[in-house]
Structures are given as C-alpha cells and as structure tokens.
Design a protein around this motif. Structure first.
Motif, PDB file in Angstrom:
ATOM      1  N   THR A   1       0.834  -1.203   0.000  1.00 25.33           N
ATOM      2  CA  THR A   1       0.000   0.000   0.000  1.00 25.33           C
ATOM      3  C   THR A   1       0.872   1.258   0.000  1.00 25.33           C
ATOM      4  OG1 THR A   1      -1.707  -1.196   1.220  1.00 25.33           O
ATOM      5  CG2 THR A   1      -1.839   1.212   1.228  1.00 25.33           C
ATOM      6  N   ALA A   2       1.895   1.268   0.821  1.00 29.80           N
ATOM      7  CA  ALA A   2       2.777   2.430   0.930  1.00 29.80           C
ATOM      8  C   ALA A   2       3.521   2.691  -0.381  1.00 29.80           C
ATOM      9  CB  ALA A   2       3.778   2.223   2.067  1.00 29.80           C
ATOM     10  N   PHE A   3       3.998   1.639  -1.025  1.00 36.54           N
ATOM     11  CA  PHE A   3       4.733   1.805  -2.275  1.00 36.54           C
ATOM     12  C   PHE A   3       3.819   2.376  -3.357  1.00 36.54           C
ATOM     13  CE2 PHE A   3       6.837   0.541  -6.196  1.00 36.54           C
ATOM     14  CZ  PHE A   3       8.122   0.995  -5.945  1.00 36.54           C
ATOM     15  N   LYS A   4       2.597   1.881  -3.424  1.00 40.50           N
ATOM     16  CA  LYS A   4       1.632   2.420  -4.395  1.00 40.50           C
ATOM     17  C   LYS A   4       1.339   3.888  -4.110  1.00 40.50           C
ATOM     18  CE  LYS A   4      -0.681  -1.890  -5.535  1.00 40.50           C
ATOM     19  NZ  LYS A   4      -1.897  -2.688  -5.391  1.00 40.50           N
ATOM     20  N   LEU A   5       1.180   4.228  -2.839  1.00 43.22           N
ATOM     21  CA  LEU A   5       0.924   5.613  -2.459  1.00 43.22           C
ATOM     22  C   LEU A   5       2.096   6.516  -2.851  1.00 43.22           C
ATOM     23  CD1 LEU A   5      -0.829   7.734  -1.019  1.00 43.22           C
ATOM     24  CD2 LEU A   5       0.235   7.008   1.128  1.00 43.22           C
ATOM     25  N   LEU A   6       3.289   6.042  -2.636  1.00 44.95           N
ATOM     26  CA  LEU A   6       4.481   6.802  -3.014  1.00 44.95           C
ATOM     27  C   LEU A   6       4.528   7.038  -4.522  1.00 44.95           C
ATOM     28  CD1 LEU A   6       7.081   8.004  -1.754  1.00 44.95           C
ATOM     29  CD2 LEU A   6       8.205   5.883  -2.380  1.00 44.95           C
ATOM     30  N   GLN A   7       4.233   6.013  -5.291  1.00 43.68           N
ATOM     31  CA  GLN A   7       4.225   6.155  -6.752  1.00 43.68           C
ATOM     32  C   GLN A   7       3.136   7.118  -7.204  1.00 43.68           C
ATOM     33  OE1 GLN A   7       3.967   1.958  -7.851  1.00 43.68           O
ATOM     34  NE2 GLN A   7       5.901   2.226  -8.937  1.00 43.68           N
ATOM     35  N   GLU A   8       1.951   7.019  -6.613  1.00 49.06           N
ATOM     36  CA  GLU A   8       0.844   7.897  -6.994  1.00 49.06           C
ATOM     37  C   GLU A   8       1.134   9.353  -6.628  1.00 49.06           C
ATOM     38  OE1 GLU A   8      -2.471   6.230  -4.936  1.00 49.06           O
ATOM     39  OE2 GLU A   8      -2.591   4.483  -6.263  1.00 49.06           O
ATOM     40  N   THR A   9       1.823   9.548  -5.519  1.00 48.36           N
ATOM     41  CA  THR A   9       2.093  10.892  -5.036  1.00 48.36           C
ATOM     42  C   THR A   9       3.275  11.544  -5.741  1.00 48.36           C
ATOM     43  OG1 THR A   9       1.248  10.247  -2.868  1.00 48.36           O
ATOM     44  CG2 THR A   9       2.535  12.279  -2.968  1.00 48.36           C
ATOM     45  N   TYR A  10       4.350  10.786  -5.935  1.00 47.22           N
ATOM     46  CA  TYR A  10       5.587  11.380  -6.443  1.00 47.22           C
ATOM     47  C   TYR A  10       6.051  10.830  -7.782  1.00 47.22           C
ATOM     48  CZ  TYR A  10       5.886  13.156  -1.716  1.00 47.22           C
ATOM     49  OH  TYR A  10       5.616  13.789  -0.534  1.00 47.22           O
ATOM     50  N   GLY A  11       5.412   9.817  -8.298  1.00 48.69           N
ATOM     51  CA  GLY A  11       5.880   9.185  -9.528  1.00 48.69           C
ATOM     52  C   GLY A  11       5.324   9.809 -10.787  1.00 48.69           C
ATOM     53  N   LYS A  12       5.143  11.087 -10.778  1.00 45.84           N
ATOM     54  CA  LYS A  12       4.596  11.783 -11.944  1.00 45.84           C
ATOM     55  C   LYS A  12       5.742  12.425 -12.715  1.00 45.84           C
ATOM     56  CE  LYS A  12       0.270  12.660  -9.560  1.00 45.84           C
ATOM     57  NZ  LYS A  12       0.407  12.110  -8.262  1.00 45.84           N
ATOM     58  N   PRO A  13       6.019  11.947 -13.929  1.00 45.34           N
ATOM     59  CA  PRO A  13       7.172  12.460 -14.687  1.00 45.34           C
ATOM     60  C   PRO A  13       7.163  13.980 -14.861  1.00 45.34           C
ATOM     61  CG  PRO A  13       6.280  10.522 -15.755  1.00 45.34           C
ATOM     62  CD  PRO A  13       5.344  10.881 -14.633  1.00 45.34           C
ATOM     63  N   LYS A  14       6.007  14.566 -15.117  1.00 48.11           N
ATOM     64  CA  LYS A  14       5.950  16.020 -15.310  1.00 48.11           C
ATOM     65  C   LYS A  14       6.344  16.737 -14.024  1.00 48.11           C
ATOM     66  CE  LYS A  14       3.023  19.819 -16.757  1.00 48.11           C
ATOM     67  NZ  LYS A  14       1.707  20.274 -17.141  1.00 48.11           N
ATOM     68  N   LYS A  15       5.835  16.260 -12.891  1.00 48.34           N
ATOM     69  CA  LYS A  15       6.169  16.876 -11.606  1.00 48.34           C
ATOM     70  C   LYS A  15       7.654  16.727 -11.293  1.00 48.34           C
ATOM     71  CE  LYS A  15       2.150  17.964  -9.543  1.00 48.34           C
ATOM     72  NZ  LYS A  15       1.837  19.313  -9.219  1.00 48.34           N
ATOM     73  N   LEU A  16       8.219  15.551 -11.597  1.00 51.46           N
ATOM     74  CA  LEU A  16       9.638  15.334 -11.339  1.00 51.46           C
ATOM     75  C   LEU A  16      10.490  16.257 -12.201  1.00 51.46           C
ATOM     76  CD1 LEU A  16       9.648  11.442 -11.135  1.00 51.46           C
ATOM     77  CD2 LEU A  16       9.806  13.063  -9.250  1.00 51.46           C
ATOM     78  N   THR A  17      10.097  16.429 -13.452  1.00 53.48           N
ATOM     79  CA  THR A  17      10.816  17.329 -14.351  1.00 53.48           C
ATOM     80  C   THR A  17      10.744  18.757 -13.831  1.00 53.48           C
ATOM     81  OG1 THR A  17      10.366  15.910 -16.250  1.00 53.48           O
ATOM     82  CG2 THR A  17      10.935  18.196 -16.716  1.00 53.48           C
TER      83      THR A  17
END
Length: 94
Positions: A44-60
């Motif tokens: 659950t935590a890993f999925k939440l982390l990906q949903e929250t921070y795994g957005k390529p546009k946001k990372l860029t």
C-alpha cells in the motif's frame, strides 16, 4: 529503489518497508508515519508513493526549479564547481 530493493524476491515486504522509510525525509517520510511495517502495508505504501511522487511532469518541474532557483553566488571556482555538479546531476536526471 525499485531495482535494488522493490523488485527483489529474496526480501519480504516488512524489510522493504524499512529500507523505503530509511530513504525518505520531510513530506514523503510523513506520508508513512501511520503505517505499520508489514508486508501488506508495504504494498500500500509503495503504491501511495508512486501515486504521489511518480509523476514524470512533476519530477521534471522539480528538477528545473532546483536549477533555476539556485541562489547565484559570486563566480568563484568552488561555487562554480558546486553549481556544475548540481546542474549536471539534475540535467542527467531529466
């Protein structure tokens, strides 16, 4: 993290959870303060982390902000080396 910990089959979820939280600080670490360190909670935590921070546009955008918002200092060799290291690291991440 995915390559070195998450995708490994020889490590259980609870152990992966400890590895995960040891790498997080600030807002990301606070995201998991209520979680228990179990196999199920890790998923659950890993999925939440990906949903929250795994957005390529946001990372860029975040990497560009670090570069563009960097405080300009006098042009001295040490500061220029530091800026080059920061710039190169984020540029390669893009």
């Amino acid at each position: 993290f995915s390559a070195s910990i998450h995708n490994r089959l020889d490590i259980g979820g609870a152990t992966k959870f400890y590895y995960l939280i040891s790498q997080l600080t600030g807002e990301a670490a606070n995201l998991f303060s209520g979680f228990q360190h179990t196999d199920r909670e890790y998923t659950t935590a890993f999925k939440l982390l990906q949903e929250t921070y795994g957005k390529p546009k946001k990372l860029t955008e975040a990497r560009l902000h670090v570069i563009l918002d960097h405080e300009h200092t006098p042009f001295v060799a040490v500061e220029l080396r530091d800026f080059r290291s920061l710039f190169e690291g984020h540029l390669r991440g893009l």
